[in-house]
Design a protein around this motif. Structure first.
Motif, PDB file in Angstrom:
ATOM      1  N   UNK A 141      11.256   6.839  -9.295  1.00 42.42           N
ATOM      2  CA  UNK A 141      11.830   6.048  -7.767  1.00 42.42           C
ATOM      3  C   UNK A 141      11.045   6.638  -6.570  1.00 42.42           C
ATOM      4  N   UNK A 142      10.563   7.868  -6.670  1.00 40.21           N
ATOM      5  CA  UNK A 142       9.900   8.445  -5.563  1.00 40.21           C
ATOM      6  C   UNK A 142       8.553   7.976  -5.528  1.00 40.21           C
ATOM      7  N   UNK A 143       8.108   7.730  -6.571  1.00 39.58           N
ATOM      8  CA  UNK A 143       6.757   7.104  -6.734  1.00 39.58           C
ATOM      9  C   UNK A 143       6.612   5.713  -6.464  1.00 39.58           C
ATOM     10  N   UNK A 144       7.677   4.887  -6.923  1.00 36.07           N
ATOM     11  CA  UNK A 144       7.644   3.668  -6.645  1.00 36.07           C
ATOM     12  C   UNK A 144       7.710   3.397  -4.971  1.00 36.07           C
ATOM     13  N   UNK A 145       8.656   4.269  -4.365  1.00 36.86           N
ATOM     14  CA  UNK A 145       8.839   3.848  -3.093  1.00 36.86           C
ATOM     15  C   UNK A 145       7.469   4.509  -2.340  1.00 36.86           C
ATOM     16  N   UNK A 146       6.742   5.305  -2.855  1.00 34.78           N
ATOM     17  CA  UNK A 146       5.591   5.852  -2.383  1.00 34.78           C
ATOM     18  C   UNK A 146       4.556   4.475  -2.210  1.00 34.78           C
ATOM     19  N   UNK A 147       4.633   3.675  -3.146  1.00 37.67           N
ATOM     20  CA  UNK A 147       3.744   2.441  -3.283  1.00 37.67           C
ATOM     21  C   UNK A 147       4.059   1.435  -2.480  1.00 37.67           C
ATOM     22  N   UNK A 148       5.488   1.163  -2.473  1.00 35.14           N
ATOM     23  CA  UNK A 148       5.966   0.354  -1.378  1.00 35.14           C
ATOM     24  C   UNK A 148       5.543   0.615   0.032  1.00 35.14           C
ATOM     25  N   UNK A 149       5.810   1.902   0.397  1.00 35.04           N
ATOM     26  CA  UNK A 149       5.497   2.477   1.840  1.00 35.04           C
ATOM     27  C   UNK A 149       3.757   2.320   2.016  1.00 35.04           C
ATOM     28  N   UNK A 150       3.109   2.493   0.994  1.00 38.87           N
ATOM     29  CA  UNK A 150       1.701   2.565   1.210  1.00 38.87           C
ATOM     30  C   UNK A 150       1.103   0.895   1.100  1.00 38.87           C
ATOM     31  N   UNK A 151       1.999   0.210   0.671  1.00 33.93           N
ATOM     32  CA  UNK A 151       1.611  -1.226   0.343  1.00 33.93           C
ATOM     33  C   UNK A 151       0.728  -1.480  -0.570  1.00 33.93           C
ATOM     34  N   UNK A 153      -0.315  -2.200  -4.788  1.00 35.02           N
ATOM     35  CA  UNK A 153       0.637  -2.350  -6.177  1.00 35.02           C
ATOM     36  C   UNK A 153       0.917  -1.170  -7.018  1.00 35.02           C
ATOM     37  N   UNK A 154       2.109  -0.915  -7.482  1.00 34.52           N
ATOM     38  CA  UNK A 154       2.245   0.082  -8.597  1.00 34.52           C
ATOM     39  C   UNK A 154       1.572  -0.002  -9.855  1.00 34.52           C
ATOM     40  N   UNK A 155       1.035  -1.086 -10.149  1.00 33.82           N
ATOM     41  CA  UNK A 155       0.029  -1.359 -11.210  1.00 33.82           C
ATOM     42  C   UNK A 155      -1.299  -0.731 -11.219  1.00 33.82           C
ATOM     43  N   UNK A 156      -1.586  -0.630  -9.727  1.00 32.59           N
ATOM     44  CA  UNK A 156      -3.235  -0.277  -9.548  1.00 32.59           C
ATOM     45  C   UNK A 156      -3.005   1.144  -8.831  1.00 32.59           C
ATOM     46  N   UNK A 157      -1.982   1.943  -9.056  1.00 30.73           N
ATOM     47  CA  UNK A 157      -1.756   3.479  -8.383  1.00 30.73           C
ATOM     48  C   UNK A 157      -1.802   4.232 -10.035  1.00 30.73           C
ATOM     49  N   UNK A 158      -2.792   5.118 -10.297  1.00 30.44           N
ATOM     50  CA  UNK A 158      -2.875   5.666 -11.762  1.00 30.44           C
ATOM     51  C   UNK A 158      -2.384   7.333 -11.342  1.00 30.44           C
ATOM     52  N   UNK A 159      -1.714   7.725 -11.994  1.00 24.51           N
ATOM     53  CA  UNK A 159      -1.230   9.246 -11.504  1.00 24.51           C
ATOM     54  C   UNK A 159      -1.714  10.119 -12.629  1.00 24.51           C
TER      55      UNK A 159
END
Length: 319
Positions: A141-151, A153-159
């Protein structure tokens, strides 16, 4: 699900009573030496972690719920029968994503996910600094919120996440990996951006600040002048809002903020621990070579304060 393996509030004398130290310690057992990475490592997408990963975990582990920690999940996946039972897990071995049989000696979860879900694994865009004692649900959830805050797409952030990227069949053997510090340093530099998933602002109550690895990862990022961003869990967000309102009416708000942050984020390097004692010794030796624990603690605190948007406190000499 069985009771939590670890105490909710870690303290200097409350080392986590988990299966990890028992599995990784071996008297007279020498750790394996792995080749250092030569190219940018892969990462698993935030979108996959939030949705498909949790869906698959729930399907194969009926015991899984929002309270399950990565440490418990790790015991269910890689632990012995006794480890699984102590962690309230399954009786039988589960080959999640086929990573146990993908190749001789097993593979990492990231490799197995990449074979089965190729669009969900690409070159890592962020190195995630975190702790196995986190609840899986809170972490994603924290990682998803990070994506939202950074504007983004969660599909383009690879951890890059050690739980997924390291071949745990090797890393969790007695003795562990002898050059673990060098491997982590290389991965931090190669990925180039560090995202800290922080559980609590108060270092005295935080799991994050009780772990040697996490503090060291941030310090390596600082020394290499890499971007560091905080992905706060809900408790951290609440604490920062409360801190702001508590100091807002103060005659010298900057001084009041700096004082409060200094009190909250005092890092006790002597109390910080690593599950593998060999890793802890290696990290402490490396820290001494880099200048010692106090400069490291000061630099990490300043980096965190800056990431929270209070960089002016550092620039103006309040910290």
């Amino acid at each position: 699900m069985g009771s939590m393996i670890c105490p909710e509030r870690p303290g200097p004398a409350a080392e986590c009573l988990s299966w990890l130290p028992n599995l990784r310690r071996g008297k007279g057992v020498k750790g394996v030496t792995l080749p250092l990475p030569t190219e940018k490592p892969k990462g698993v997408s935030v979108d996959f972690l939030c949705f498909e990963f949790q869906k698959q975990v729930k399907a194969v582990f009926p015991e899984y719920n929002n309270e399950t920690t990565f440490e418990e999940l790790g015991a269910w996946i890689w632990g012995s029968y006794n480890d699984r039972q102590k962690a309230g897990g399954p009786v039988n071995v589960v080959d999640l994503f086929g990573h146990k049989t993908m190749r001789k000696g097993g593979a990492s979860l990231c490799d197995a996910i990449g074979r089965k879900y190729p669009c969900s694994v690409r070159d890592a865009t962020i190195f995630v600094s975190w702790a196995w004692r986190y609840r899986v649900h809170d972490f994603v959830v924290a990682l998803f919120a990070y994506c939202v805050f950074q504007k983004v797409n969660p599909k383009s952030v690879f951890c890059w996440i050690c739980f997924f990227n390291n071949n745990q069949h090797v890393w969790l053997q007695p003795g562990g990996v002898s050059n673990a510090v060098e491997i982590f340093e290389s991965n931090v530099r190669m990925v180039g951006t560090v995202v800290v998933v922080l559980d609590k602002l108060d270092a005295r109550l935080s799991i994050y600040f009780s772990r040697l690895w996490t503090i060291f990862e941030v310090y390596i990022a600082i020394l290499n002048k890499l971007k560091i961003t905080i992905a706060p869990m809900e408790a951290v967000t609440d604490a920062t809002i409360e801190l702001w309102f508590r100091t807002e009416a103060h005659d010298d708000q900057s001084h009041a903020l700096a004082k409060s942050l200094r009190e909250l984020m005092t890092i006790d390097m002597k109390a910080a621990r690593a599950s593998n004692p060999e890793d802890a010794a290696s990290i402490r030796r490396q820290v001494e070579q880099l200048g010692g624990s106090q400069p490291m603690s000061d630099a990490v605190v300043k980096a965190f304060v800056t990431s929270f948007g209070y960089g002016y406190l550092v620039e103006d000499g309040y910290l």
